[in-house]
Design a protein around this motif. Sequence first.
Motif, PDB file in Angstrom:
ATOM      1  N   GLY A 192       0.816  -1.207   0.000  1.00 28.46           N
ATOM      2  CA  GLY A 192       0.000   0.000   0.000  1.00 28.46           C
ATOM      3  C   GLY A 192       0.849   1.257   0.000  1.00 28.46           C
ATOM      4  O   GLY A 192       0.515   2.243  -0.660  1.00 28.46           O
ATOM      5  N   GLN A 193       1.946   1.203   0.720  1.00 26.33           N
ATOM      6  CA  GLN A 193       2.846   2.353   0.749  1.00 26.33           C
ATOM      7  C   GLN A 193       3.472   2.608  -0.622  1.00 26.33           C
ATOM      8  O   GLN A 193       3.622   3.753  -1.058  1.00 26.33           O
ATOM      9  CB  GLN A 193       3.935   2.133   1.803  1.00 26.33           C
ATOM     10  N   LEU A 194       3.844   1.557  -1.307  1.00 29.01           N
ATOM     11  CA  LEU A 194       4.425   1.721  -2.640  1.00 29.01           C
ATOM     12  C   LEU A 194       3.393   2.244  -3.629  1.00 29.01           C
ATOM     13  O   LEU A 194       3.719   3.029  -4.525  1.00 29.01           O
ATOM     14  CB  LEU A 194       5.024   0.398  -3.113  1.00 29.01           C
ATOM     15  N   LEU A 198       3.712   5.723  -5.889  1.00 29.79           N
ATOM     16  CA  LEU A 198       3.439   5.848  -7.313  1.00 29.79           C
ATOM     17  C   LEU A 198       2.447   6.975  -7.594  1.00 29.79           C
ATOM     18  O   LEU A 198       2.542   7.662  -8.620  1.00 29.79           O
ATOM     19  CB  LEU A 198       2.900   4.522  -7.860  1.00 29.79           C
ATOM     20  N   THR A 199       1.528   7.184  -6.677  1.00 29.37           N
ATOM     21  CA  THR A 199       0.529   8.236  -6.848  1.00 29.37           C
ATOM     22  C   THR A 199       1.145   9.619  -6.696  1.00 29.37           C
ATOM     23  O   THR A 199       0.926  10.506  -7.530  1.00 29.37           O
ATOM     24  CB  THR A 199      -0.617   8.071  -5.836  1.00 29.37           C
ATOM     25  N   VAL A 200       1.926   9.817  -5.631  1.00 30.90           N
ATOM     26  CA  VAL A 200       2.473  11.158  -5.398  1.00 30.90           C
ATOM     27  C   VAL A 200       3.496  11.534  -6.466  1.00 30.90           C
ATOM     28  O   VAL A 200       3.718  12.723  -6.733  1.00 30.90           O
ATOM     29  CB  VAL A 200       3.100  11.284  -3.991  1.00 30.90           C
ATOM     30  N   ASN A 205       4.550  19.057  -8.872  1.00 35.89           N
ATOM     31  CA  ASN A 205       5.557  19.751  -8.060  1.00 35.89           C
ATOM     32  C   ASN A 205       6.489  18.796  -7.327  1.00 35.89           C
ATOM     33  O   ASN A 205       7.244  19.212  -6.445  1.00 35.89           O
ATOM     34  CB  ASN A 205       4.882  20.680  -7.047  1.00 35.89           C
ATOM     35  N   ILE A 206       6.434  17.496  -7.694  1.00 37.41           N
ATOM     36  CA  ILE A 206       7.280  16.496  -7.038  1.00 37.41           C
ATOM     37  C   ILE A 206       8.164  15.814  -8.075  1.00 37.41           C
ATOM     38  O   ILE A 206       7.674  15.265  -9.065  1.00 37.41           O
ATOM     39  CB  ILE A 206       6.438  15.451  -6.285  1.00 37.41           C
ATOM     40  N   ALA A 207       9.477  15.870  -7.840  1.00 38.13           N
ATOM     41  CA  ALA A 207      10.443  15.118  -8.649  1.00 38.13           C
ATOM     42  C   ALA A 207      11.051  14.063  -7.755  1.00 38.13           C
ATOM     43  O   ALA A 207      11.794  14.379  -6.822  1.00 38.13           O
ATOM     44  CB  ALA A 207      11.522  16.041  -9.191  1.00 38.13           C
ATOM     45  N   LEU A 208      10.684  12.809  -8.008  1.00 39.44           N
ATOM     46  CA  LEU A 208      11.125  11.718  -7.143  1.00 39.44           C
ATOM     47  C   LEU A 208      12.041  10.782  -7.903  1.00 39.44           C
ATOM     48  O   LEU A 208      11.664  10.242  -8.941  1.00 39.44           O
ATOM     49  CB  LEU A 208       9.910  10.958  -6.592  1.00 39.44           C
ATOM     50  N   ILE A 274       9.923   0.671  -8.464  1.00 42.39           N
ATOM     51  CA  ILE A 274       8.885   0.560  -7.439  1.00 42.39           C
ATOM     52  C   ILE A 274       7.945  -0.598  -7.747  1.00 42.39           C
ATOM     53  O   ILE A 274       7.597  -1.412  -6.875  1.00 42.39           O
ATOM     54  CB  ILE A 274       8.102   1.874  -7.312  1.00 42.39           C
ATOM     55  N   ILE A 275       7.521  -0.695  -9.002  1.00 41.09           N
ATOM     56  CA  ILE A 275       6.601  -1.772  -9.396  1.00 41.09           C
ATOM     57  C   ILE A 275       7.261  -3.133  -9.250  1.00 41.09           C
ATOM     58  O   ILE A 275       6.623  -4.120  -8.847  1.00 41.09           O
ATOM     59  CB  ILE A 275       6.107  -1.536 -10.840  1.00 41.09           C
TER      60      ILE A 275
END
Length: 285
Positions: A192-194, A198-200, A205-208, A274-275
Motif C-alpha cells: 500500500g505504501q508503494l 506511485l501516486t504522489v 511539483n514532485i520530482a522523485l 517501485i513496481i
Amino acid sequence: MSTSPNSAARKVQEALGLRLRNLRKDAGLTGRELAAATGWHFTRVSKLEHGVQPPTDRDIRTWCEVCGVEDQAADLIAQARAIESMYVEFRRRSRSGVKHLMLAFQDAYDRAEQFRIYEHNVIPGLFQTADYIRAMLNFWMRFLDADNDIDDAIAARLERQQIIYESRRRFTVVLEENALRTWFGTAETMAGQLDRLLTVMTLPNIALGIVPMMIERQAVGSAGFWMFDDKLVTLETTTASIEVSQPQEIALYARMFDMLRQSAVYGRDARAIIINVQNELTSGN
C-alpha cells in the motif's frame, strides 16, 4: 548513524574554536596579542579556541574585527547559535507521546518553498500512508518508552502532508532503493505504501528519484536529511534530531544532495523499480 548528542555537540563546538584559532593565526596574532587587543584575559582566548567556552555574538564580532575578517562574522555567529539548539532529544520530547515528534520543525515546513529530501531506509513522512506510519510509530513508542498517542500522531502527520498539494511548494526527493525494501508492518502495508508513492510521483511539483541498488555511483549518503530552502537542514540519529543552520554546512549538504541526485533514475525508470518491488511483495519473494 548514532552519536551521543552531548559528545557530538562538543565536537561541533571544538570545530568552531578551531576556526577562530585559524583566523587569529592567519592575522599573524598570538593568543596574548589578541587578548590585549580585545581587553580579554589571555585564558579566555584559549578557552574559546579549544571549545571549552562558547562565544557570544559580541565575542565573535570582536574577534573578527581584530583579525580583519568582519565578513566572516555572520557565518561564525550562525554556527555558534546552532550548537546549543541543534540537538533535540527524542526521549525528552516524547514523554507525553510521539505526536510532538510528528510536529517537529513546523515553522520550517510553514516557510519553506523548496524541499530537498534524501532518505536511505524509510519513505519520507510527507508520503507515508496511515498504516505505514502506525507500524513505524509502534516501534518508536516502545523504543522511547513514550505514552501511546498513536492515533493523534498519525492524524498530525497526515495533516502535515497537505502541503504537497500546494502549488508554490517544490519537492525534489531522492530515495535509495533500500527504502522501498525496508519493511514497516506487513507485506500488505508495504504494498500500500508503494502504491501511495506511485501516486504522489504524478504530482507536478514532485520530482522523485530512486537510486538503484548495485550501481556505480558518485556518492553514498551516511544518513537521511531534509533541506528547507537554503535555510535549514535536519537529520535524525537514533536518539535525537539535528538542526544545521550554518551557511557553509548547508552548502555542503546541497553539494551532497546534487551528487546523490545524479545517481538516481526518474520517471518511467523509477516507477519500474517501485513496481518491481511491489511484484516481489505480492509474489511472496
